[in-house]
Design a protein around this motif. Structure first.
Motif, PDB file in Angstrom:
ATOM      1  N   LEU A   1     -22.933  -3.554  21.259  1.00 51.76           N
ATOM      2  CA  LEU A   1     -22.484  -4.893  20.860  1.00 51.76           C
ATOM      3  C   LEU A   1     -21.404  -5.425  21.811  1.00 51.76           C
ATOM      4  O   LEU A   1     -21.400  -6.604  22.155  1.00 51.76           O
ATOM      5  N   GLU A   2     -20.504  -4.546  22.244  1.00 49.81           N
ATOM      6  CA  GLU A   2     -19.368  -4.969  23.065  1.00 49.81           C
ATOM      7  C   GLU A   2     -19.669  -5.031  24.558  1.00 49.81           C
ATOM      8  O   GLU A   2     -18.841  -5.482  25.340  1.00 49.81           O
ATOM      9  N   THR A   3     -20.850  -4.595  24.965  1.00 50.71           N
ATOM     10  CA  THR A   3     -21.233  -4.601  26.383  1.00 50.71           C
ATOM     11  C   THR A   3     -21.896  -5.930  26.737  1.00 50.71           C
ATOM     12  O   THR A   3     -22.632  -6.499  25.939  1.00 50.71           O
ATOM     13  N   GLU A   4     -21.630  -6.420  27.945  1.00 54.37           N
ATOM     14  CA  GLU A   4     -22.312  -7.639  28.403  1.00 54.37           C
ATOM     15  C   GLU A   4     -23.720  -7.271  28.852  1.00 54.37           C
ATOM     16  O   GLU A   4     -23.916  -6.278  29.556  1.00 54.37           O
ATOM     17  N   HIS A   5     -24.678  -8.089  28.436  1.00 51.27           N
ATOM     18  CA  HIS A   5     -26.075  -7.846  28.787  1.00 51.27           C
ATOM     19  C   HIS A   5     -26.599  -9.070  29.537  1.00 51.27           C
ATOM     20  O   HIS A   5     -26.291 -10.203  29.173  1.00 51.27           O
ATOM     21  N   TYR A   6     -27.400  -8.799  30.563  1.00 54.02           N
ATOM     22  CA  TYR A   6     -27.935  -9.879  31.380  1.00 54.02           C
ATOM     23  C   TYR A   6     -29.455  -9.878  31.305  1.00 54.02           C
ATOM     24  O   TYR A   6     -30.092  -8.828  31.209  1.00 54.02           O
ATOM     25  N   ALA A   7     -30.011 -11.081  31.369  1.00 53.64           N
ATOM     26  CA  ALA A   7     -31.467 -11.227  31.351  1.00 53.64           C
ATOM     27  C   ALA A   7     -32.031 -10.695  32.661  1.00 53.64           C
ATOM     28  O   ALA A   7     -31.495 -10.950  33.742  1.00 53.64           O
ATOM     29  N   ILE A   8     -33.117  -9.948  32.534  1.00 49.73           N
ATOM     30  CA  ILE A   8     -33.758  -9.338  33.703  1.00 49.73           C
ATOM     31  C   ILE A   8     -35.241  -9.673  33.667  1.00 49.73           C
ATOM     32  O   ILE A   8     -35.877  -9.628  32.616  1.00 49.73           O
ATOM     33  N   SER A   9     -35.770 -10.047  34.838  1.00 42.50           N
ATOM     34  CA  SER A   9     -37.198 -10.317  34.959  1.00 42.50           C
ATOM     35  C   SER A   9     -37.704  -9.632  36.219  1.00 42.50           C
ATOM     36  O   SER A   9     -37.106  -9.787  37.297  1.00 42.50           O
ATOM     37  N   HIS A  10     -38.762  -8.857  36.084  1.00 41.07           N
ATOM     38  CA  HIS A  10     -39.355  -8.129  37.199  1.00 41.07           C
ATOM     39  C   HIS A  10     -38.320  -7.259  37.904  1.00 41.07           C
ATOM     40  O   HIS A  10     -38.294  -7.164  39.127  1.00 41.07           O
ATOM     41  N   GLY A  11     -37.424  -6.662  37.110  1.00 36.72           N
ATOM     42  CA  GLY A  11     -36.441  -5.737  37.654  1.00 36.72           C
ATOM     43  C   GLY A  11     -35.254  -6.394  38.323  1.00 36.72           C
ATOM     44  O   GLY A  11     -34.437  -5.713  38.937  1.00 36.72           O
ATOM     45  N   LYS A  12     -35.137  -7.741  38.223  1.00 40.53           N
ATOM     46  CA  LYS A  12     -34.021  -8.435  38.877  1.00 40.53           C
ATOM     47  C   LYS A  12     -33.260  -9.252  37.840  1.00 40.53           C
ATOM     48  O   LYS A  12     -33.842  -9.816  36.912  1.00 40.53           O
ATOM     49  N   VAL A  13     -31.947  -9.322  38.038  1.00 43.59           N
ATOM     50  CA  VAL A  13     -31.087 -10.120  37.153  1.00 43.59           C
ATOM     51  C   VAL A  13     -31.398 -11.594  37.386  1.00 43.59           C
ATOM     52  O   VAL A  13     -31.583 -12.036  38.525  1.00 43.59           O
ATOM     53  N   ILE A  14     -31.462 -12.348  36.306  1.00 38.76           N
ATOM     54  CA  ILE A  14     -31.775 -13.779  36.388  1.00 38.76           C
ATOM     55  C   ILE A  14     -30.467 -14.577  36.443  1.00 38.76           C
ATOM     56  O   ILE A  14     -29.545 -14.345  35.673  1.00 38.76           O
ATOM     57  N   TYR A  15     -30.445 -15.546  37.390  1.00 38.16           N
ATOM     58  CA  TYR A  15     -29.312 -16.461  37.522  1.00 38.16           C
ATOM     59  C   TYR A  15     -29.834 -17.861  37.269  1.00 38.16           C
ATOM     60  O   TYR A  15     -30.924 -18.227  37.722  1.00 38.16           O
ATOM     61  N   LEU A  16     -29.053 -18.676  36.538  1.00 37.72           N
ATOM     62  CA  LEU A  16     -29.480 -20.051  36.284  1.00 37.72           C
ATOM     63  C   LEU A  16     -29.445 -20.872  37.571  1.00 37.72           C
ATOM     64  O   LEU A  16     -30.295 -21.725  37.803  1.00 37.72           O
ATOM     65  N   GLU A  17     -28.444 -20.620  38.362  1.00 39.67           N
ATOM     66  CA  GLU A  17     -28.355 -21.287  39.653  1.00 39.67           C
ATOM     67  C   GLU A  17     -27.839 -20.296  40.685  1.00 39.67           C
ATOM     68  O   GLU A  17     -27.100 -19.378  40.355  1.00 39.67           O
ATOM     69  N   GLU A  18     -28.251 -20.502  41.912  1.00 41.07           N
ATOM     70  CA  GLU A  18     -27.880 -19.578  42.965  1.00 41.07           C
ATOM     71  C   GLU A  18     -26.365 -19.555  43.130  1.00 41.07           C
ATOM     72  O   GLU A  18     -25.711 -20.589  43.175  1.00 41.07           O
ATOM     73  N   GLY A  19     -25.835 -18.343  43.155  1.00 43.55           N
ATOM     74  CA  GLY A  19     -24.390 -18.184  43.296  1.00 43.55           C
ATOM     75  C   GLY A  19     -23.651 -18.284  41.973  1.00 43.55           C
ATOM     76  O   GLY A  19     -22.443 -18.067  41.908  1.00 43.55           O
ATOM     77  N   GLY A  20     -24.343 -18.642  40.918  1.00 45.22           N
ATOM     78  CA  GLY A  20     -23.718 -18.765  39.602  1.00 45.22           C
ATOM     79  C   GLY A  20     -23.710 -17.440  38.854  1.00 45.22           C
ATOM     80  O   GLY A  20     -24.193 -16.417  39.342  1.00 45.22           O
ATOM     81  N   PRO A  21     -23.156 -17.475  37.662  1.00 50.94           N
ATOM     82  CA  PRO A  21     -23.100 -16.237  36.866  1.00 50.94           C
ATOM     83  C   PRO A  21     -24.502 -15.853  36.366  1.00 50.94           C
ATOM     84  O   PRO A  21     -25.373 -16.705  36.215  1.00 50.94           O
ATOM     85  N   PRO A  22     -24.706 -14.569  36.082  1.00 50.43           N
ATOM     86  CA  PRO A  22     -26.011 -14.142  35.564  1.00 50.43           C
ATOM     87  C   PRO A  22     -26.240 -14.708  34.159  1.00 50.43           C
ATOM     88  O   PRO A  22     -25.299 -14.981  33.421  1.00 50.43           O
ATOM     89  N   LEU A  23     -27.513 -14.878  33.812  1.00 52.88           N
ATOM     90  CA  LEU A  23     -27.889 -15.377  32.491  1.00 52.88           C
ATOM     91  C   LEU A  23     -27.664 -14.269  31.453  1.00 52.88           C
ATOM     92  O   LEU A  23     -28.160 -13.154  31.608  1.00 52.88           O
ATOM     93  N   ALA A  24     -26.882 -14.590  30.428  1.00 55.81           N
ATOM     94  CA  ALA A  24     -26.591 -13.616  29.370  1.00 55.81           C
ATOM     95  C   ALA A  24     -27.835 -13.380  28.522  1.00 55.81           C
ATOM     96  O   ALA A  24     -28.615 -14.302  28.257  1.00 55.81           O
TER      97      ALA A  24
END
Length: 172
Positions: free
Chosen positions: A88-111
């Motif tokens: 619960l206390e750990t940050e989790h990021y969306a992953i697709s095809h083994g890669k972290v997803i970013y909403l925009e390049e250089g931006g923070p990863p998608l939670a």
């Protein structure tokens, strides 16, 4: 032979001597002695008192075993709770095809809130199990009211069957 004493509530309280004698009664019973023989051997007033002594030992043995098991189960639940809390206390990021997803390049990863929500569900289940194990859930009280129409219908059916409030059904 030590006599048992009564507590402030009037109930019998065992002292070490009666506890020892009860344990002896249980040992004799496991050796195959009858309650009459146990009563004679240990000086009980009769076989009924010897039977009560053996029942007390069995009840306490079962209670002690249940208490030990409850403690082990609570410890396991505590460990599971701590593990779920870490998720619960750990940050989790969306992953697709083994890669972290970013909403925009250089931006923070998608939670990714999926693991957080799953951990919350698991924590609730652990809490529910813990409350059940400890007997913390009070039984739900329900109230049922019978309408006059239903009461009237029951009375009509009873009359058709030849019954009154204080009689058995009449034979045809």
């Amino acid at each position: 032979m030590a006599k048992g004493t009564r507590g402030g509530n009037g109930r019998f309280e065992r002292n070490p001597d009666t506890a020892t004698r009860d344990a002896q009664a249980a040992r004799l019973r496991t050796r195959g002695l009858t309650y009459r023989q146990i009563a004679d051997e240990l000086g009980f007033a009769g076989p009924g008192k010897a039977h009560e002594a053996v029942k007390r030992v069995l009840a306490e043995t079962v209670q002690e075993a249940a208490d030990d098991l409850r403690a082990v189960e609570l410890e396991r639940l505590d460990q599971m709770y701590q593990a779920a809390l870490k998720v619960l206390e750990t940050e989790h990021y969306a992953i697709s095809h083994g890669k972290v997803i970013y909403l925009e390049e250089g931006g923070p990863p998608l939670a990714d809130n999926g693991p957080v929500l799953a951990a919350m569900d698991r924590l609730l289940k652990i809490q529910e199990r813990r409350a059940k194990l400890l007997g913390l859930d009070a039984p739900a009280k329900t109230s049922v009211t019978v309408s006059d129409a239903i009461t009237s219908e029951i009375e009509q059916l009873a009359a058709q069957l030849g019954m009154t409030d204080d009689t058995e059904p009449s034979e045809p």
